[in-house]
Write a protein that holds these residues in place. Sequence first.
Motif, PDB file in Angstrom:
ATOM      1  N   VAL A 136      -4.062 128.339 -50.509  1.00 12.84           N
ATOM      2  CA  VAL A 136      -3.991 126.883 -50.555  1.00 12.84           C
ATOM      3  C   VAL A 136      -2.707 126.392 -49.904  1.00 12.84           C
ATOM      4  O   VAL A 136      -2.701 125.430 -49.138  1.00 12.84           O
ATOM      5  CB  VAL A 136      -4.100 126.406 -52.015  1.00 12.84           C
ATOM      6  CG1 VAL A 136      -3.751 124.944 -52.116  1.00 12.84           C
ATOM      7  CG2 VAL A 136      -5.497 126.645 -52.527  1.00 12.84           C
TER       8      VAL A 136
ATOM      9  N   MET B  69      -1.127 127.747 -47.551  1.00 13.43           N
ATOM     10  CA  MET B  69      -1.219 127.901 -46.106  1.00 13.43           C
ATOM     11  C   MET B  69      -1.920 126.709 -45.479  1.00 13.43           C
ATOM     12  O   MET B  69      -1.734 126.400 -44.319  1.00 13.43           O
ATOM     13  CB  MET B  69      -1.970 129.183 -45.774  1.00 13.43           C
ATOM     14  CG  MET B  69      -1.685 129.679 -44.391  1.00 13.43           C
ATOM     15  SD  MET B  69      -1.957 131.422 -44.273  1.00 13.43           S
ATOM     16  CE  MET B  69      -3.610 131.474 -43.691  1.00 13.43           C
TER      17      MET B  69
ATOM     18  N   ARG C 238      -4.451 146.222 -47.810  1.00 16.21           N
ATOM     19  CA  ARG C 238      -5.657 146.507 -48.578  1.00 16.21           C
ATOM     20  C   ARG C 238      -6.552 147.503 -47.846  1.00 16.21           C
ATOM     21  O   ARG C 238      -7.085 148.434 -48.451  1.00 16.21           O
ATOM     22  CB  ARG C 238      -6.415 145.213 -48.858  1.00 16.21           C
ATOM     23  CG  ARG C 238      -7.328 145.330 -50.027  1.00 16.21           C
ATOM     24  CD  ARG C 238      -7.944 144.018 -50.382  1.00 16.21           C
ATOM     25  NE  ARG C 238      -7.089 143.226 -51.244  1.00 16.21           N
ATOM     26  CZ  ARG C 238      -7.232 141.926 -51.393  1.00 16.21           C
ATOM     27  NH1 ARG C 238      -8.146 141.287 -50.712  1.00 16.21           N
ATOM     28  NH2 ARG C 238      -6.451 141.266 -52.209  1.00 16.21           N
TER      29      ARG C 238
ATOM     30  N   SER D 172      -5.266 138.105 -57.712  1.00 13.62           N
ATOM     31  CA  SER D 172      -6.227 137.089 -57.308  1.00 13.62           C
ATOM     32  C   SER D 172      -5.619 135.693 -57.375  1.00 13.62           C
ATOM     33  O   SER D 172      -5.771 134.882 -56.453  1.00 13.62           O
ATOM     34  CB  SER D 172      -7.453 137.177 -58.206  1.00 13.62           C
ATOM     35  OG  SER D 172      -8.347 136.168 -57.916  1.00 13.62           O
TER      36      SER D 172
ATOM     37  N   ASN E  40      -3.180 135.256 -54.560  1.00  8.48           N
ATOM     38  CA  ASN E  40      -3.878 135.077 -53.290  1.00  8.48           C
ATOM     39  C   ASN E  40      -4.390 133.658 -53.118  1.00  8.48           C
ATOM     40  O   ASN E  40      -4.225 133.052 -52.058  1.00  8.48           O
ATOM     41  CB  ASN E  40      -5.078 136.026 -53.217  1.00  8.48           C
ATOM     42  CG  ASN E  40      -4.622 137.438 -53.031  1.00  8.48           C
ATOM     43  OD1 ASN E  40      -3.492 137.662 -52.620  1.00  8.48           O
ATOM     44  ND2 ASN E  40      -5.477 138.386 -53.345  1.00  8.48           N
ATOM     45  N   HIS E  41      -5.011 133.132 -54.170  1.00  9.29           N
ATOM     46  CA  HIS E  41      -5.580 131.795 -54.034  1.00  9.29           C
ATOM     47  C   HIS E  41      -4.511 130.754 -53.837  1.00  9.29           C
ATOM     48  O   HIS E  41      -4.638 129.874 -52.991  1.00  9.29           O
ATOM     49  CB  HIS E  41      -6.425 131.460 -55.267  1.00  9.29           C
ATOM     50  CG  HIS E  41      -7.764 132.116 -55.233  1.00  9.29           C
ATOM     51  ND1 HIS E  41      -8.479 132.209 -54.074  1.00  9.29           N
ATOM     52  CD2 HIS E  41      -8.497 132.723 -56.181  1.00  9.29           C
ATOM     53  CE1 HIS E  41      -9.598 132.846 -54.319  1.00  9.29           C
ATOM     54  NE2 HIS E  41      -9.638 133.176 -55.589  1.00  9.29           N
ATOM     55  N   ILE E  42      -3.424 130.869 -54.607  1.00  8.53           N
ATOM     56  CA  ILE E  42      -2.358 129.878 -54.467  1.00  8.53           C
ATOM     57  C   ILE E  42      -1.789 129.924 -53.053  1.00  8.53           C
ATOM     58  O   ILE E  42      -1.557 128.893 -52.412  1.00  8.53           O
ATOM     59  CB  ILE E  42      -1.261 130.125 -55.516  1.00  8.53           C
ATOM     60  CG1 ILE E  42      -1.805 129.790 -56.900  1.00  8.53           C
ATOM     61  CG2 ILE E  42      -0.037 129.290 -55.215  1.00  8.53           C
ATOM     62  CD1 ILE E  42      -0.846 130.042 -58.002  1.00  8.53           C
TER      63      ILE E  42
END
Lengths: 296, 337
Positions: A136, A138, A181, A128, A131-133
């Motif tokens: 951001v 992007m 996924r 998670s 993914n968030h980093i």
Amino acid sequence: MPNKLYNDEQYPTPWGATWREFKQSHIALSGLILLNIFILLGLLGPLLTPYEPYAQNFQSLLLPPSWQNSGTIMHVLGTDSVGRDMLSRILYGIQVTFGASVILVLGAMLIGVTLGTLAGMNKGVRSSILNHILDVLMAIPTLLIAIIIVAILGVGLSNAMLAIGLALIPRFVHAMRDVVRTEMSKNYIATARLDGASHWHIFYYNILPNLVEHIIVQATLALSIAILDISALGFLNLGAQTLLPELGVMVREGLSTAYIAPWNVLFPGLCIFLLVLSVNVVGDSLRSAIRNRLTH
Amino acid sequence: MLRTLGRYFNLFFITLFILVGLSFVLAFFFPGDPIFNLTGRPLEQLPETPYTQALADERWLVAFWFYIQSLLDGSWGISTISGLDLFDEVSTLLPATIELSAYATIIALFVGIPLGFWCGLKHHRKTDYTFMSISMLMSSFPIFWLSLLLILIVSLQLGWLPMSGRLSLLYDIPHYSGFILLDIYMSDHPYRQEAFVDALRHMILPTLSVAFLATAVFLRTTRRAVVDVLEKDYIAAAQTRGIPFWKIFLRHIMRNALLAVLPLLAVQVSTLVTNVMIVETITEWPGLGDWLIQAIYERDYTAIRIGMLVVSIVVVLVTLLIECLSKVFDPTQEQFS
């Protein structure tokens, strides 16, 4: 199949089926031909050029293209403000711009697919955070990353490639993560798990074959972005430097004489445009071919 | 919904913190003295404050704390080249960039999305193929070449529109909000009408070159979303019930397609900003992009640091806002994993 004794029903391979859908469209085929021409020119360009790209000729400054009244057939696309042959420079420019883009896309692809698969196969807090980093990252514009890299490392084609590569990696990760996924939640993966397959086994034998098409589609998307960005950075004097015949650099150099010799701006730009167009057409047709194959 | 909002609020603050940290660390990576890169002055000329004390003693974590405070105060340091205060510079330049991006986005939205709906409804027919091919051509243009071509043809050859800048020097409009049209409207200049027309004329070329590419992307995205929605079972179900087409369109197609378009637009924000920055340098639009690229030519490291921070914060904020909205509107979307 060597033996056609029995009327076996033949099923085309996935790639065969994709190709069959792909060649339905004339636009797709012409895009593919154009792209192949560009690849050939990129590989063979230096053998075909009549002049050195750096050779200056003070006898023939700012000659117009050969179809205009004052042009000569010696310089088919005219010459620039120091008498360098436009056609030779464009052929070299295709090699520099296209070659650099292909190399950086391959690099970004390798890292991006690895990270994306890891992010897709793992679950929980670690995945998670990653993914968030990446999401951001992007969001940060390529030009900004390029400016920071230039500020730290200085200008140059390789630094521009590094900057664009860094900006492209999150795209690959994002796309691959979603595909992996959805694949991971399918039943055949569960079956493989029950058979006792290791993570590596699942990745290599089950997921990777399903991933290849998506990787190629993403790579064509990334390639068109890379060509546009490399030439834009060259144009802004943040990428390839003046001596290198890079297409964006050539547009910038043509700018100083744009009023009396517009072809110096026109032809390199047209070349970038056609290059990007052929990549876009092939990528888009490939995507719709794969989609059609799956729905039929 | 509250949970989603909370998650995005958190995410934004964490990102903000990372970006501020990055801008602090960048001062050490840039060539030269980090203290000079952070403040724009050598250490001896700085006033005696706890912040400079921490910098002088090289207690970097404490300095970072004061750095965040100084960012919040608005004392962002001065430019190493021009010596101007960076906060004032950015606050006059940022509205110009926002103005250009906003107008271009609005044009692209109002042209691209309706056309996308039209193509989607007529998909696999002649109109669809025509518009798809045109948008493919449009999206392949390198932005700098497109902008140059427009200037060469419209301004130089035909002489219809001004080449560069934001407003003719004849009009002295006082700076009020930074948004030029609003400023002209608010001012009591005797030639307000003419100034307004002049500002619009300056705006056309840069706005159109940015909107040109964005329109193509919006058209393709919307068309794809509409085609996907049309294949859904609930459309067929509605049709078999005999509901008139315009009702199906308004109730089902439009709503669901627009929901699918929204998250894809979030991805486009960074591309849009890159394009705006490039167009700004070409047309000498006095915005943040032009300023930032001039700063890198002059190796003005304090300006690069602040410019990078401001642009990335704005971009991340807009992106997260769009993503958050699409999550709030669309409960079927995958929630946080």
